[in-house]
Scaffold this active site. Structure first.
Site, PDB file in Angstrom:
ATOM      1  N   ARG A  41      -0.843  15.087  12.242  1.00  0.00           N
ATOM      2  CA  ARG A  41       0.032  14.713  11.125  1.00  0.00           C
ATOM      3  C   ARG A  41       0.474  15.979  10.403  1.00  0.00           C
ATOM      4  NH1 ARG A  41      -0.967   8.953   9.812  1.00  0.00           N
ATOM      5  NH2 ARG A  41       0.560   9.202   8.156  1.00  0.00           N
ATOM      6  N   PRO A  42       1.437  16.714  10.972  1.00  0.00           N
ATOM      7  CA  PRO A  42       1.879  17.949  10.323  1.00  0.00           C
ATOM      8  C   PRO A  42       2.533  17.676   8.974  1.00  0.00           C
ATOM      9  CG  PRO A  42       3.307  17.400  12.190  1.00  0.00           C
ATOM     10  CD  PRO A  42       2.191  16.404  12.191  1.00  0.00           C
ATOM     11  N   ILE A  43       2.556  18.689   8.105  1.00  0.00           N
ATOM     12  CA  ILE A  43       3.235  18.528   6.809  1.00  0.00           C
ATOM     13  C   ILE A  43       4.276  19.631   6.617  1.00  0.00           C
ATOM     14  CG2 ILE A  43       1.433  17.214   5.606  1.00  0.00           C
ATOM     15  CD1 ILE A  43       0.621  19.918   4.312  1.00  0.00           C
ATOM     16  N   ASP A  44       4.744  20.185   7.755  1.00  0.00           N
ATOM     17  CA  ASP A  44       5.703  21.291   7.662  1.00  0.00           C
ATOM     18  C   ASP A  44       6.982  20.896   6.907  1.00  0.00           C
ATOM     19  OD1 ASP A  44       5.833  19.620  10.014  1.00  0.00           O
ATOM     20  OD2 ASP A  44       7.522  20.832  10.681  1.00  0.00           O
ATOM     21  N   ARG A  77      -5.378  10.893   4.083  1.00  0.00           N
ATOM     22  CA  ARG A  77      -4.320  11.858   4.318  1.00  0.00           C
ATOM     23  C   ARG A  77      -3.184  11.747   3.311  1.00  0.00           C
ATOM     24  NH1 ARG A  77       0.334  12.650   6.149  1.00  0.00           N
ATOM     25  NH2 ARG A  77       0.717  14.613   7.241  1.00  0.00           N
ATOM     26  N   LYS A  81       0.841  -1.215   0.000  1.00  0.00           N
ATOM     27  CA  LYS A  81       0.000   0.000   0.000  1.00  0.00           C
ATOM     28  C   LYS A  81       0.870   1.257   0.000  1.00  0.00           C
ATOM     29  CE  LYS A  81      -1.813   1.777   4.015  1.00  0.00           C
ATOM     30  NZ  LYS A  81      -1.495   3.218   4.115  1.00  0.00           N
ATOM     31  N   ASN A  82       1.868   1.282   0.862  1.00  0.00           N
ATOM     32  CA  ASN A  82       2.659   2.508   0.994  1.00  0.00           C
ATOM     33  C   ASN A  82       3.575   2.755  -0.191  1.00  0.00           C
ATOM     34  OD1 ASN A  82       1.354   2.976   3.339  1.00  0.00           O
ATOM     35  ND2 ASN A  82       3.087   2.563   4.689  1.00  0.00           N
ATOM     36  N   CYS A 128      -5.184  12.694  12.111  1.00  0.00           N
ATOM     37  CA  CYS A 128      -5.896  11.459  11.828  1.00  0.00           C
ATOM     38  C   CYS A 128      -5.938  10.606  13.080  1.00  0.00           C
ATOM     39  CB  CYS A 128      -5.251  10.715  10.679  1.00  0.00           C
ATOM     40  SG  CYS A 128      -3.700   9.976  11.125  1.00  0.00           S
ATOM     41  N   ARG A 182      -8.615  -0.418   4.586  1.00  0.00           N
ATOM     42  CA  ARG A 182      -7.756   0.606   3.981  1.00  0.00           C
ATOM     43  C   ARG A 182      -6.401   0.023   3.603  1.00  0.00           C
ATOM     44  NH1 ARG A 182      -6.196   4.519   7.764  1.00  0.00           N
ATOM     45  NH2 ARG A 182      -4.713   4.896   6.105  1.00  0.00           N
ATOM     46  N   ASP A 229       4.271   0.893  12.026  1.00  0.00           N
ATOM     47  CA  ASP A 229       3.114   0.205  11.456  1.00  0.00           C
ATOM     48  C   ASP A 229       3.005  -1.250  11.918  1.00  0.00           C
ATOM     49  OD1 ASP A 229       2.395   2.494  10.173  1.00  0.00           O
ATOM     50  OD2 ASP A 229       2.925   1.836   8.152  1.00  0.00           O
TER      51      ASP A 229
END
Ligand code: UD1
Length: 417
Positions: A121-124, A92, A22-23, A116, A398, A305
């Site tokens: 879940r920052p995206i900085d 996300r 998946k990833n 989530c 998912r 995970d």
């Protein structure tokens, strides 16, 4: 709402094939935007997240055909640079479209993904990298608007080896002017798979799998055909299923190198693991011994995970284990549910202390996130009596392609209602 009904106590035995990752497939799908041509991708797992991303690609103008685990994407049409809000909020990882759209169109507007189930879940770090390459980014009204005349290759030092940020920067850099160097890049196998896919369509990338990734921007791309790597988390989950049921299982279609940290921990607990070319056998004849410390780390450390699934195994181990979750802030949602089944766990911040109990007992539990949900299924396989796991569609589907079918093939008593 789908739920699993599991009657515990069956030892898992037999062989099973592991699906594509998946990833890996999510960033690869985003990357299909870049070539403006045809991408043929094999070993694509049938997952809710994959369906959502295919839906998004269709919405912005790509043609997608998905049959028998092969996906064909044609991105030769002009593409819409506004990514619709609802799917981004639902998934996300669609934030990965940012880098790909910048590479293709120099422009993208995407809604802010927010937190989530496993915490903020920052995206900085993503935005830092893209800004450094010359992207003007405005964050307003819940949207991120990115625009650049020309992306330029620069050296980018990541504060943390974020998987998504490394991928987003790699994608954007494929068409940048000059050379982009990502320092302290994530080293996950999925980054290597993305490099191979992008190079297949004509990009020039080296170093994936190490902490320095170098991307030389190019202008011309071609059609590409690619096979997605096996899912190391699905494999690790099935290995944990063998361990918790005292089973003897052969996993086919795995890359054993990607499973070293899980294999090593499960060996510590007494499982005997034999590696072959593309397969692996795990034999667990007795009750597992507690692994002393399980600390999650970026690859090649123990994957966050896999933390919940390993915890399920440790709930019935002989002795006490300590879990330290260093990657995500609140990734212990499964603990309360495992305790409903008789587990003995104490959480203090990022640490969880698990004292192995004689047996778990079946109960009605609820998946609170994807991997935590898988952990509850594992616990149900070992528990005395019947376990009901709720929220299968919302979370477990998912990331697992009909998990119950694989477990049934191995002798588990599990069905979906
Ligand atoms: C990816 C995986 C996810 C896995 C995670 C860690 C995909 C689709 N998802 O998620 O399954 O659990 O790697 O192995 O591949 N962070 C920041 N700022 C950022 C980005 C990240 O602070 O800009 C923090 C996160 O909050 C988290 C840590 O860095 O605490 C790791 O996140 P990251 O490696 O980015 O994970 P994802 O790419 O989101």
């Amino acid at each position: 709402m789908d739920r699993y009904i599991i009657v515990g106590g069956h030892r898992l035995e037999g062989d099973v094939r592991v699906d594509g990752s998946k990833n890996s497939v999510l960033p690869v799908l985003a990357a299909t935007i870049i070539n403006g041509k045809e991408s043929v991708i094999h070993n694509v797992p049938e997952l809710k997240d994959v369906d959502s991303l295919i839906g998004l690609l269709r919405t912005i103008g790509c043609k997608c055909l998905f049959e028998n685990n092969t996906l064909i994407v044609k991105s030769n049409n002009s593409l819409d640079t506004l990514i619709p809000e609802k799917p981004v909020r639902e998934m996300r990882s669609s934030i990965i479209l940012m880098g790909a759209m910048l590479a293709r169109n120099g422009k993208v507007k995407i809604s802010y993904p927010g937190g989530c189930e496993i915490g903020p879940r920052p995206i900085d770090i993503h935005l830092f990298g893209l800004r450094k390459m010359g992207t003007k980014i405005i964050e307003a009204h819940g949207y991120i608007s990115c625009e650049c005349d020309k992306l330029r290759g620069v050296e980018i030092n990541l504060d943390y080896p974020s998987v998504g940020a490394t991928e987003n920067i790699m994608l954007a850099a494929t068409t940048a002017e000059g050379v982009t160097i990502i320092q302290n890049a994530a080293k996950e196998p999925e980054i290597v798979d993305l490099q191979n896919f992008l190079n297949g369509m004509g990009a020039r990338i080296t170093g994936a799998g190490t902490s320095t990734v170098k991307i030389e921007g190019v202008k011309e791309f071609r059609d590409v055909e690619h096979t997605v790597i096996p899912d190391r988390i699905v494999a690790g989950t099935l290995m944990s299923a063998a361990a918790i049921t005292g089973g003897n299982v052969v996993l086919n279609n795995v890359i054993t190198d990607h499973l070293k940290s899980v294999s090593s921990k499960l060996s510590e607990t007494g499982c005997i693991i034999t590696e072959y070319q593309n397969s692996l056998q795990i034999m667990c004849n007795r009750k597992p011994k507690a692994a002393e410390v399980i600390k999650t780390l970026p690859y090649p450390g123990f994957a966050t995970d896999m933390q919940a699934q390993m915890m399920a195994v440790m709930t019935i181990a002989k002795g006490t284990s300590i879990f330290i979750e260093t990657v995500f802030e609140s990734r212990y949602k499964h603990v309360e549910e495992l305790m409903k089944m008789g587990a003995s766990i104490k959480v203090d911040g990022r640490t969880a202390i698990v004292r192995g109990v004689k047996k778990l007992t079946g109960a009605e539990v609820r998946a609170g996130d994807l991997r935590g949900g898988a952990a509850l299924v594992l616990a149900g396989l070992a528990a005395e009596g019947t376990t009901v796991v709720d929220n299968v569609k919302l979370h477990i589907d998912r990331g697992y392609d009909r998990l119950e079918n694989k477990l049934i093939k191995l002798g588990a008593d599990i069905h979906r209602v």
